[in-house]
Scaffold this motif. Structure first.
Motif, PDB file in Angstrom:
ATOM      1  N   LEU A 122       0.815  -1.218   0.000  1.00 47.35           N
ATOM      2  CA  LEU A 122       0.000   0.000   0.000  1.00 47.35           C
ATOM      3  C   LEU A 122       0.848   1.267   0.000  1.00 47.35           C
ATOM      4  CD1 LEU A 122      -2.784  -0.794   2.622  1.00 47.35           C
ATOM      5  CD2 LEU A 122      -2.994  -0.793   0.124  1.00 47.35           C
ATOM      6  N   ALA A 123       1.913   1.257   0.807  1.00 45.51           N
ATOM      7  CA  ALA A 123       2.728   2.471   0.943  1.00 45.51           C
ATOM      8  C   ALA A 123       4.101   2.104   1.472  1.00 45.51           C
ATOM      9  CB  ALA A 123       2.055   3.460   1.893  1.00 45.51           C
ATOM     10  N   VAL A 124       5.073   2.878   1.041  1.00 41.11           N
ATOM     11  CA  VAL A 124       6.428   2.740   1.564  1.00 41.11           C
ATOM     12  C   VAL A 124       6.855   4.100   2.099  1.00 41.11           C
ATOM     13  CG1 VAL A 124       7.517   3.085  -0.698  1.00 41.11           C
ATOM     14  CG2 VAL A 124       8.773   1.916   1.086  1.00 41.11           C
ATOM     15  N   GLY A 125       7.387   4.092   3.304  1.00 39.54           N
ATOM     16  CA  GLY A 125       7.887   5.314   3.922  1.00 39.54           C
ATOM     17  C   GLY A 125       9.397   5.277   4.002  1.00 39.54           C
ATOM     18  N   ASN A 126       9.952   6.187   4.753  1.00 41.84           N
ATOM     19  CA  ASN A 126      11.399   6.270   4.920  1.00 41.84           C
ATOM     20  C   ASN A 126      11.985   4.973   5.498  1.00 41.84           C
ATOM     21  OD1 ASN A 126      13.951   7.640   4.967  1.00 41.84           O
ATOM     22  ND2 ASN A 126      13.654   7.960   7.168  1.00 41.84           N
ATOM     23  N   LYS A 127      11.272   4.383   6.479  1.00 38.94           N
ATOM     24  CA  LYS A 127      11.712   3.152   7.135  1.00 38.94           C
ATOM     25  C   LYS A 127      10.631   2.085   7.118  1.00 38.94           C
ATOM     26  CE  LYS A 127      14.260   5.828  10.618  1.00 38.94           C
ATOM     27  NZ  LYS A 127      14.432   6.057  12.062  1.00 38.94           N
ATOM     28  N   SER A 128       9.456   2.410   6.610  1.00 38.21           N
ATOM     29  CA  SER A 128       8.290   1.547   6.781  1.00 38.21           C
ATOM     30  C   SER A 128       7.765   0.979   5.467  1.00 38.21           C
ATOM     31  CB  SER A 128       7.168   2.339   7.464  1.00 38.21           C
ATOM     32  OG  SER A 128       6.742   3.405   6.614  1.00 38.21           O
ATOM     33  N   LEU A 129       6.982  -0.079   5.621  1.00 35.15           N
ATOM     34  CA  LEU A 129       6.270  -0.695   4.516  1.00 35.15           C
ATOM     35  C   LEU A 129       4.906  -1.107   5.035  1.00 35.15           C
ATOM     36  CD1 LEU A 129       6.108  -1.916   1.638  1.00 35.15           C
ATOM     37  CD2 LEU A 129       7.156  -3.993   2.600  1.00 35.15           C
ATOM     38  N   ARG A 130       3.859  -0.666   4.364  1.00 37.57           N
ATOM     39  CA  ARG A 130       2.491  -0.990   4.742  1.00 37.57           C
ATOM     40  C   ARG A 130       1.944  -1.980   3.731  1.00 37.57           C
ATOM     41  NH1 ARG A 130      -1.910   3.767   5.904  1.00 37.57           N
ATOM     42  NH2 ARG A 130      -3.588   2.461   6.751  1.00 37.57           N
ATOM     43  N   LEU A 131       1.547  -3.162   4.229  1.00 38.03           N
ATOM     44  CA  LEU A 131       1.010  -4.221   3.376  1.00 38.03           C
ATOM     45  C   LEU A 131      -0.444  -4.493   3.718  1.00 38.03           C
ATOM     46  CD1 LEU A 131       3.822  -6.951   3.470  1.00 38.03           C
ATOM     47  CD2 LEU A 131       3.452  -5.186   1.743  1.00 38.03           C
ATOM     48  N   PHE A 132      -1.159  -5.003   2.724  1.00 36.43           N
ATOM     49  CA  PHE A 132      -2.547  -5.420   2.916  1.00 36.43           C
ATOM     50  C   PHE A 132      -2.733  -6.753   2.211  1.00 36.43           C
ATOM     51  CE2 PHE A 132      -7.081  -5.508   1.873  1.00 36.43           C
ATOM     52  CZ  PHE A 132      -7.627  -5.229   3.108  1.00 36.43           C
ATOM     53  N   HIS A 133      -3.379  -7.687   2.905  1.00 38.04           N
ATOM     54  CA  HIS A 133      -3.636  -9.010   2.346  1.00 38.04           C
ATOM     55  C   HIS A 133      -5.131  -9.278   2.305  1.00 38.04           C
ATOM     56  CE1 HIS A 133       0.587 -10.082   3.012  1.00 38.04           C
ATOM     57  NE2 HIS A 133       0.465  -9.734   4.265  1.00 38.04           N
TER      58      HIS A 133
ATOM     59  N   ARG B 104      12.398  -0.068  -5.396  1.00 40.84           N
ATOM     60  CA  ARG B 104      11.778  -1.347  -5.745  1.00 40.84           C
ATOM     61  C   ARG B 104      10.430  -1.502  -5.043  1.00 40.84           C
ATOM     62  NH1 ARG B 104      15.910  -4.156  -4.589  1.00 40.84           N
ATOM     63  NH2 ARG B 104      15.297  -5.018  -2.589  1.00 40.84           N
ATOM     64  N   LEU B 105      10.383  -1.153  -3.761  1.00 44.26           N
ATOM     65  CA  LEU B 105       9.127  -1.241  -3.014  1.00 44.26           C
ATOM     66  C   LEU B 105       8.107  -0.226  -3.527  1.00 44.26           C
ATOM     67  CD1 LEU B 105      10.573  -1.734   0.574  1.00 44.26           C
ATOM     68  CD2 LEU B 105       9.469  -3.471  -0.877  1.00 44.26           C
ATOM     69  N   GLN B 106       8.557   0.972  -3.856  1.00 42.36           N
ATOM     70  CA  GLN B 106       7.648   1.993  -4.388  1.00 42.36           C
ATOM     71  C   GLN B 106       7.055   1.542  -5.721  1.00 42.36           C
ATOM     72  OE1 GLN B 106       6.558   4.734  -2.759  1.00 42.36           O
ATOM     73  NE2 GLN B 106       5.147   5.010  -4.472  1.00 42.36           N
ATOM     74  N   ALA B 107       7.842   0.868  -6.537  1.00 43.22           N
ATOM     75  CA  ALA B 107       7.332   0.347  -7.811  1.00 43.22           C
ATOM     76  C   ALA B 107       6.219  -0.671  -7.566  1.00 43.22           C
ATOM     77  CB  ALA B 107       8.462  -0.283  -8.624  1.00 43.22           C
ATOM     78  N   LEU B 108       6.343  -1.472  -6.514  1.00 41.98           N
ATOM     79  CA  LEU B 108       5.288  -2.430  -6.174  1.00 41.98           C
ATOM     80  C   LEU B 108       4.025  -1.713  -5.695  1.00 41.98           C
ATOM     81  CD1 LEU B 108       7.396  -5.198  -4.446  1.00 41.98           C
ATOM     82  CD2 LEU B 108       6.184  -5.369  -6.637  1.00 41.98           C
ATOM     83  N   VAL B 109       4.208  -0.622  -4.963  1.00 41.24           N
ATOM     84  CA  VAL B 109       3.052   0.187  -4.538  1.00 41.24           C
ATOM     85  C   VAL B 109       2.342   0.736  -5.767  1.00 41.24           C
ATOM     86  CG1 VAL B 109       2.361   2.329  -3.381  1.00 41.24           C
ATOM     87  CG2 VAL B 109       4.024   0.798  -2.288  1.00 41.24           C
TER      88      VAL B 109
END
Length: 154
Positions: free
Chosen positions: A82-93, A131-136
């Motif tokens: 869902l979102a990537v921050g400076n140190k964080s990653l928010r996932l939803f399943h 890479r994580l932002q591309a997935l978002v």
């Protein structure tokens, strides 16, 4: 097609409770397996952890239980960044009964990147964050209605 493939699992007898359906704790375990599969697909796998000396820790989670699943039920869990921050990653399943198609449960998790030597949070390096932002950005659909929910009266 989602950017990360779904995780598949079957409800074993050991995961059922006195009501004959999957116990609440095992929903979290199945979602955790899906989180691990997502992290592997995103390049945050065992090799990355060993090479970088980093990992991710779940610091918050929320589960909705929408419809029961029984022993032997095939599960399809679709992870989404869902979102990537400076140190964080928010996932939803989302967890669906793979045979009947209904939504069984959802899970939202917040992960933080941690330096394993200091056990402190650290920012993503530029390549990992990109890479994580591309997935978002790969999933342009609106956030599901369950995102950000809290326990409360309706």
């Amino acid at each position: 097609m989602p950017p990360v493939p779904p995780h598949h699992e079957t409800v074993p007898a050991a995961w059922t409770d006195y009501n004959g359906h999957m116990n609440v704790a095992y929903y979290v375990l199945a979602f955790d397996h899906a989180t691990d599969a997502f992290l592997d697909a995103a390049g945050l796998d065992a090799a990355w952890r060993a090479r970088e000396g980093r990992s991710v820790f779940v610091v918050e989670a929320h589960v909705t239980y929408d419809q029961e699943v029984l022993e032997g039920a095939p599960l399809r869990i679709q992870p989404r960044a869902l979102a990537v921050g400076n140190k964080s990653l928010r996932l939803f399943h989302t967890m669906h009964h793979a045979g009947e198609g209904y939504l069984a449960a959802t899970n939202e998790v917040m992960l933080l990147q941690v330096d394993m030597a200091s056990r402190r949070t650290i920012p993503w390096d530029e390549a990992t964050r990109a890479r994580l932002q591309a997935l978002v950005e790969a999933d342009g659909s609106p956030w599901p209605e369950q995102v950000g929910r809290a326990i409360g009266r309706r």
